[in-house]
Design a protein around this motif. Sequence first.
Motif, PDB file in Angstrom:
ATOM      1  N   VAL A  56       0.838  -1.200   0.000  1.00  0.00           N
ATOM      2  CA  VAL A  56       0.000   0.000   0.000  1.00  0.00           C
ATOM      3  C   VAL A  56       0.871   1.247   0.000  1.00  0.00           C
ATOM      4  O   VAL A  56       0.594   2.219  -0.713  1.00  0.00           O
ATOM      5  N   ALA A  57       1.938   1.239   0.781  1.00  0.00           N
ATOM      6  CA  ALA A  57       2.835   2.395   0.837  1.00  0.00           C
ATOM      7  C   ALA A  57       3.489   2.655  -0.515  1.00  0.00           C
ATOM      8  O   ALA A  57       3.591   3.802  -0.955  1.00  0.00           O
ATOM      9  N   VAL A  58       3.906   1.603  -1.193  1.00  0.00           N
ATOM     10  CA  VAL A  58       4.555   1.764  -2.496  1.00  0.00           C
ATOM     11  C   VAL A  58       3.561   2.296  -3.522  1.00  0.00           C
ATOM     12  O   VAL A  58       3.868   3.219  -4.286  1.00  0.00           O
ATOM     13  N   VAL A  59       2.351   1.744  -3.532  1.00  0.00           N
ATOM     14  CA  VAL A  59       1.339   2.192  -4.489  1.00  0.00           C
ATOM     15  C   VAL A  59       0.972   3.659  -4.238  1.00  0.00           C
ATOM     16  O   VAL A  59       0.899   4.454  -5.177  1.00  0.00           O
ATOM     17  N   LEU A  60       0.752   4.017  -2.985  1.00  0.00           N
ATOM     18  CA  LEU A  60       0.435   5.412  -2.683  1.00  0.00           C
ATOM     19  C   LEU A  60       1.584   6.338  -3.046  1.00  0.00           C
ATOM     20  O   LEU A  60       1.368   7.444  -3.537  1.00  0.00           O
ATOM     21  N   GLY A  61       2.801   5.894  -2.820  1.00  0.00           N
ATOM     22  CA  GLY A  61       3.961   6.705  -3.176  1.00  0.00           C
ATOM     23  C   GLY A  61       4.068   6.921  -4.670  1.00  0.00           C
ATOM     24  O   GLY A  61       4.339   8.031  -5.131  1.00  0.00           O
ATOM     25  N   ILE A  62       3.843   5.862  -5.440  1.00  0.00           N
ATOM     26  CA  ILE A  62       3.914   5.994  -6.901  1.00  0.00           C
ATOM     27  C   ILE A  62       2.822   6.914  -7.410  1.00  0.00           C
ATOM     28  O   ILE A  62       3.071   7.799  -8.243  1.00  0.00           O
ATOM     29  N   ILE A  63       1.609   6.744  -6.910  1.00  0.00           N
ATOM     30  CA  ILE A  63       0.511   7.614  -7.333  1.00  0.00           C
ATOM     31  C   ILE A  63       0.799   9.050  -6.924  1.00  0.00           C
ATOM     32  O   ILE A  63       0.531   9.988  -7.684  1.00  0.00           O
ATOM     33  N   GLY A  64       1.340   9.246  -5.734  1.00  0.00           N
ATOM     34  CA  GLY A  64       1.649  10.586  -5.268  1.00  0.00           C
ATOM     35  C   GLY A  64       2.708  11.288  -6.099  1.00  0.00           C
ATOM     36  O   GLY A  64       2.662  12.497  -6.290  1.00  0.00           O
ATOM     37  N   VAL A  65       3.661  10.537  -6.620  1.00  0.00           N
ATOM     38  CA  VAL A  65       4.713  11.127  -7.439  1.00  0.00           C
ATOM     39  C   VAL A  65       4.218  11.388  -8.862  1.00  0.00           C
ATOM     40  O   VAL A  65       4.492  12.435  -9.437  1.00  0.00           O
ATOM     41  N   VAL A  66       3.480  10.438  -9.420  1.00  0.00           N
ATOM     42  CA  VAL A  66       3.068  10.532 -10.824  1.00  0.00           C
ATOM     43  C   VAL A  66       1.937  11.532 -11.018  1.00  0.00           C
ATOM     44  O   VAL A  66       1.973  12.351 -11.940  1.00  0.00           O
ATOM     45  N   ALA A  67       0.914  11.459 -10.175  1.00  0.00           N
ATOM     46  CA  ALA A  67      -0.256  12.316 -10.357  1.00  0.00           C
ATOM     47  C   ALA A  67       0.053  13.726  -9.869  1.00  0.00           C
ATOM     48  O   ALA A  67       0.607  13.911  -8.781  1.00  0.00           O
ATOM     49  N   GLU A  68      -0.292  14.678 -10.659  1.00  0.00           N
ATOM     50  CA  GLU A  68      -0.026  16.064 -10.307  1.00  0.00           C
ATOM     51  C   GLU A  68      -1.054  16.547  -9.289  1.00  0.00           C
ATOM     52  O   GLU A  68      -2.252  16.327  -9.445  1.00  0.00           O
ATOM     53  N   GLY A  69      -0.597  17.159  -8.234  1.00  0.00           N
ATOM     54  CA  GLY A  69      -1.486  17.680  -7.206  1.00  0.00           C
ATOM     55  C   GLY A  69      -1.855  16.673  -6.131  1.00  0.00           C
ATOM     56  O   GLY A  69      -2.659  16.966  -5.264  1.00  0.00           O
ATOM     57  N   LEU A  70      -1.284  15.469  -6.195  1.00  0.00           N
ATOM     58  CA  LEU A  70      -1.578  14.451  -5.177  1.00  0.00           C
ATOM     59  C   LEU A  70      -0.332  14.130  -4.354  1.00  0.00           C
ATOM     60  O   LEU A  70      -0.081  12.981  -3.996  1.00  0.00           O
TER      61      LEU A  70
ATOM     62  N   TYR B 169       0.146  14.723  -1.351  1.00  0.00           N
ATOM     63  CA  TYR B 169      -0.218  14.224  -0.021  1.00  0.00           C
ATOM     64  C   TYR B 169      -0.275  12.698   0.008  1.00  0.00           C
ATOM     65  O   TYR B 169      -0.064  12.086   1.052  1.00  0.00           O
ATOM     66  N   LEU B 170      -0.540  12.050  -1.136  1.00  0.00           N
ATOM     67  CA  LEU B 170      -0.524  10.588  -1.175  1.00  0.00           C
ATOM     68  C   LEU B 170       0.883  10.048  -0.961  1.00  0.00           C
ATOM     69  O   LEU B 170       1.057   8.996  -0.351  1.00  0.00           O
ATOM     70  N   LEU B 171       1.874  10.767  -1.455  1.00  0.00           N
ATOM     71  CA  LEU B 171       3.261  10.370  -1.208  1.00  0.00           C
ATOM     72  C   LEU B 171       3.570  10.446   0.282  1.00  0.00           C
ATOM     73  O   LEU B 171       4.189   9.537   0.844  1.00  0.00           O
ATOM     74  N   ILE B 172       3.117  11.499   0.925  1.00  0.00           N
ATOM     75  CA  ILE B 172       3.340  11.650   2.370  1.00  0.00           C
ATOM     76  C   ILE B 172       2.630  10.534   3.130  1.00  0.00           C
ATOM     77  O   ILE B 172       3.203   9.929   4.055  1.00  0.00           O
TER      78      ILE B 172
END
Length: 56
Positions: A10-24, A26-29
């Motif tokens: 879950v942490a890896v998926v949220l981190g990837i989405i947080g880096v790739v998606a613009e404006g997200l 907070y998902l990386l955090i």
Amino acid sequence: MALFLLLVLVAVVLGIIGVVAEGLFYLLIIGIVVLVAALAFIGVRWSRRTGRHPIR
């Protein structure tokens, strides 16, 4: 162990989405926080497990 792997995934998926998606960002955090929580969880379980063995 399965819970630890799930939390890391879950942490890896949220981190990837947080880096790739613009404006997200907070998902990386949130992903980093979940990863730290998973590492703390496995650390507590590991330290508790080593203390149970009787001394010979």
